[in-house]
Design an enzyme around this catalytic site. Structure first.
Site, PDB file in Angstrom:
ATOM      1  N   ASP A 293      47.224  33.098  51.594  1.00 27.55           N
ATOM      2  CA  ASP A 293      47.616  34.125  50.634  1.00 27.55           C
ATOM      3  C   ASP A 293      46.750  35.360  50.838  1.00 27.55           C
ATOM      4  OD1 ASP A 293      49.108  35.170  48.565  1.00 27.55           O
ATOM      5  OD2 ASP A 293      47.787  34.422  47.004  1.00 27.55           O
TER       6      ASP A 293
ATOM      7  N   HIS B 134      47.354  46.794  43.385  1.00 23.91           N
ATOM      8  CA  HIS B 134      46.898  45.562  42.735  1.00 23.91           C
ATOM      9  C   HIS B 134      45.384  45.403  42.896  1.00 23.91           C
ATOM     10  CE1 HIS B 134      46.619  41.417  41.439  1.00 23.91           C
ATOM     11  NE2 HIS B 134      46.162  41.048  42.623  1.00 23.91           N
TER      12      HIS B 134
ATOM     13  N   GLU C  76      51.705  35.679  39.937  1.00 22.69           N
ATOM     14  CA  GLU C  76      51.592  36.763  40.908  1.00 22.69           C
ATOM     15  C   GLU C  76      52.908  36.841  41.666  1.00 22.69           C
ATOM     16  OE1 GLU C  76      46.802  37.083  41.717  1.00 22.69           O
ATOM     17  OE2 GLU C  76      48.058  36.239  43.302  1.00 22.69           O
TER      18      GLU C  76
ATOM     19  N   GLU D   4      55.036  37.757  44.588  1.00 22.71           N
ATOM     20  CA  GLU D   4      54.707  37.978  45.995  1.00 22.71           C
ATOM     21  C   GLU D   4      55.924  37.758  46.890  1.00 22.71           C
ATOM     22  OE1 GLU D   4      51.204  35.979  47.308  1.00 22.71           O
ATOM     23  OE2 GLU D   4      50.230  36.010  45.338  1.00 22.71           O
TER      24      GLU D   4
ATOM     25  N   ASP E 135      52.643  32.916  42.942  1.00 25.42           N
ATOM     26  CA  ASP E 135      51.335  32.287  43.096  1.00 25.42           C
ATOM     27  C   ASP E 135      50.707  32.154  41.708  1.00 25.42           C
ATOM     28  OD1 ASP E 135      48.979  31.285  44.196  1.00 25.42           O
ATOM     29  OD2 ASP E 135      48.124  33.276  44.426  1.00 25.42           O
TER      30      ASP E 135
ATOM     31  N   ARG F 292      43.388  32.579  35.376  1.00 26.63           N
ATOM     32  CA  ARG F 292      42.394  33.652  35.481  1.00 26.63           C
ATOM     33  C   ARG F 292      41.034  33.258  34.896  1.00 26.63           C
ATOM     34  NH1 ARG F 292      44.600  36.505  39.477  1.00 26.63           N
ATOM     35  NH2 ARG F 292      46.616  37.409  38.906  1.00 26.63           N
TER      36      ARG F 292
ATOM     37  N   GLN G 117      39.403  31.109  37.477  1.00 25.66           N
ATOM     38  CA  GLN G 117      39.103  31.934  38.654  1.00 25.66           C
ATOM     39  C   GLN G 117      37.843  32.770  38.446  1.00 25.66           C
ATOM     40  OE1 GLN G 117      42.338  34.549  39.665  1.00 25.66           O
ATOM     41  NE2 GLN G 117      41.327  35.373  41.479  1.00 25.66           N
TER      42      GLN G 117
ATOM     43  N   LYS H 196      43.915  28.466  41.821  1.00 19.98           N
ATOM     44  CA  LYS H 196      45.091  28.832  42.604  1.00 19.98           C
ATOM     45  C   LYS H 196      45.803  27.627  43.224  1.00 19.98           C
ATOM     46  CE  LYS H 196      44.654  33.485  42.820  1.00 19.98           C
ATOM     47  NZ  LYS H 196      45.739  34.468  42.656  1.00 19.98           N
TER      48      LYS H 196
ATOM     49  N   THR I 213      52.127  26.640  43.799  1.00 24.89           N
ATOM     50  CA  THR I 213      52.680  27.898  44.289  1.00 24.89           C
ATOM     51  C   THR I 213      54.169  27.672  44.476  1.00 24.89           C
ATOM     52  OG1 THR I 213      50.642  28.499  45.448  1.00 24.89           O
ATOM     53  CG2 THR I 213      52.667  29.610  46.138  1.00 24.89           C
TER      54      THR I 213
ATOM     55  N   GLU J  60      47.329  42.308  35.104  1.00 25.19           N
ATOM     56  CA  GLU J  60      47.424  43.757  35.199  1.00 25.19           C
ATOM     57  C   GLU J  60      48.256  44.341  34.061  1.00 25.19           C
ATOM     58  OE1 GLU J  60      48.134  45.191  39.481  1.00 25.19           O
ATOM     59  OE2 GLU J  60      48.753  43.090  39.473  1.00 25.19           O
TER      60      GLU J  60
END
Length: 403
Positions: A119, A126, A191, A193, A225, A229, A232, A245, A249, A350
């Site tokens: 990834d 971002h 996420e 992607e 993904d 948070r 993380q 993570k 996925t 975000e």
């Protein structure tokens, strides 16, 4: 033009023809199919006759796209041309209609065996936004970000197909008072992607040229993904993503051939500083994919893939620059796709400004991060030939709490 009813002019027309693995209630054996409109063409049955060349037919008797992907561009182009002819020429209609299954009655399986999963972190918008959230007062982009495509290795075994329920992950986190605790993530995120699927392998010790992207990559899929948070933030010191993570996925169940995205090629953003030689492209391009993120049925974001700073070709070249080999079924994803304005941000971290600005879901409810029972859908379209639209297979997932 195609003789398949309802397919003409749609996102799964004869100009697209994505590949997947499906089965039915009458025949539970997973097999290769191609999507045309709201139908699935059974390529195993088609290959049991004389339609394909003898050296290609065995690939369609397998339960994964891997053997076909490994054949490389000559086989991919030949099969695509033959399928376009089959589905466009009325002479083939009577003999081919019996090979169609309504997509609604097809059970989809993971289209290929994922060999490795990488990834990346390729969107400047971002990376900048995340830098501001995670390192307030400091330079948002770290010194290496504009020098190389930053990425990490994920868990291939936890890549799942669209529609697979997502169990809320657990792990360690640091509480506001400094206490270290263990439990379910409270800041579960997504996420949005785009992933690229490797067909042709490479030898270990032989880096793949940035200009050989199309010689190795079979096609594209949408990717979610899923990211915890809070886990993380604590565990990613100093080595980066791990349990936050690796739990799941999600990818789309149909792989869009690279050739189907030919009309979507656009000039990629100018890079400053100029990258090192092995990352310089003779023909620098990205893909004009218009993405959409929906949360419980409400569209909350429209990320633009054409804004990505690092291209898929650069990601592939950097991934092998140290001599690492490619294997059929390798999946590499772009990292979160985000644009310059709020409604183009591809993660809820975000969109909610780190949880400080709730997101309106349009029915009186607000969210900052995912709650149990929430469903996320990611879709995308791209321009096709003669004004047509290519619709990449959506990727969906519903969050479930652990019992």
């Amino acid at each position: 033009m195609t003789w398949v009813e309802g397919a003409e002019g749609g996102p799964f027309g004869v100009h697209h023809l994505p590949y997947g693995i499906f089965s039915t209630a009458k025949d539970p054996t997973p097999r290769v199919g191609t999507r045309i409109g709201d139908q699935v063409l059974d390529l195993r049955k088609l290959a049991s006759g004389t339609f394909f060349l003898p050296w290609i037919r065995p690939a369609f008797q397998e339960h994964s796209l891997g053997p076909f992907m490994a054949m490389g561009p000559p086989a991919w182009r030949l099969v695509r041309l033959q399928l376009v002819e089959l589905l466009s020429d009325l002479r083939y209609r009577d003999q081919s209609e019996t090979l169609l299954t309504p997509a609604a009655k097809a059970r989809m399986h993971l289209p290929f065996e994922v060999a490795d999963y990488v990834d990346f972190y390729a969107s400047e918008y971002h990376a900048t936004m995340m830098g501001r959230l995670l390192r307030p007062g400091a330079e948002p982009l770290l010194p290496n970000w504009k020098r190389l495509p930053v990425g990490y290795h994920g868990r291939a075994g936890t890549v799942v197909g669209s529609g697979t329920p997502i169990l809320r992950p657990s792990g360690q986190r640091k509480e506001p008072d400094g206490e270290i605790t263990y439990g379910p993530s409270r800041r579960l995120d997504i996420e949005a992607e785009v992933g690229f699927v490797v067909g042709v392998a490479s030898d270990q010790g032989s880096p793949v040229s940035v200009d050989d992207f199309a010689e190795h990559v079979f096609g594209a899929v949408l990717v979610n993904d899923w990211s915890a948070r809070d886990l993380q933030a604590w565990e990613g010191q100093p080595l980066g993503p791990f349990l936050a993570k690796s739990f799941a996925t999600s990818i789309g169940q149909w792989v869009t051939p690279l050739e189907a995205l030919a009309e979507a090629r656009v000039a990629a953003p100018v890079q400053d500083p100029e990258p090192l030689g092995y990352l310089r492209e003779k023909d620098r391009y990205g893909f004009d994919l218009s993405m959409s993120v929906s949360w419980n049925g409400t569209e909350v974001s429209k990320p633009p893939f054409k804004e990505m700073y690092w291209t898929p070709a650069q990601m592939l070249a950097h991934m092998t620059a140290n001599g690492a080999s490619l294997r059929t079924g390798d999946l590499f994803a772009s990292g979160t796709v985000s644009g310059p304005v709020r409604e183009q941000r591809g993660s809820f971290m975000e969109l909610s400004a780190g949880g400080t600005e709730p997101i309106d879901l349009g029915d009186g409810r607000e969210r900052t991060f995912l709650e149990d029972g929430d469903t996320v859908r990611i879709g995308a379209t791209a321009p096709g030939p003669d004004g047509t639209v290519v619709g990449l297979a959506e990727v969906t997932g519903k969050v479930e709490g652990r019992p």
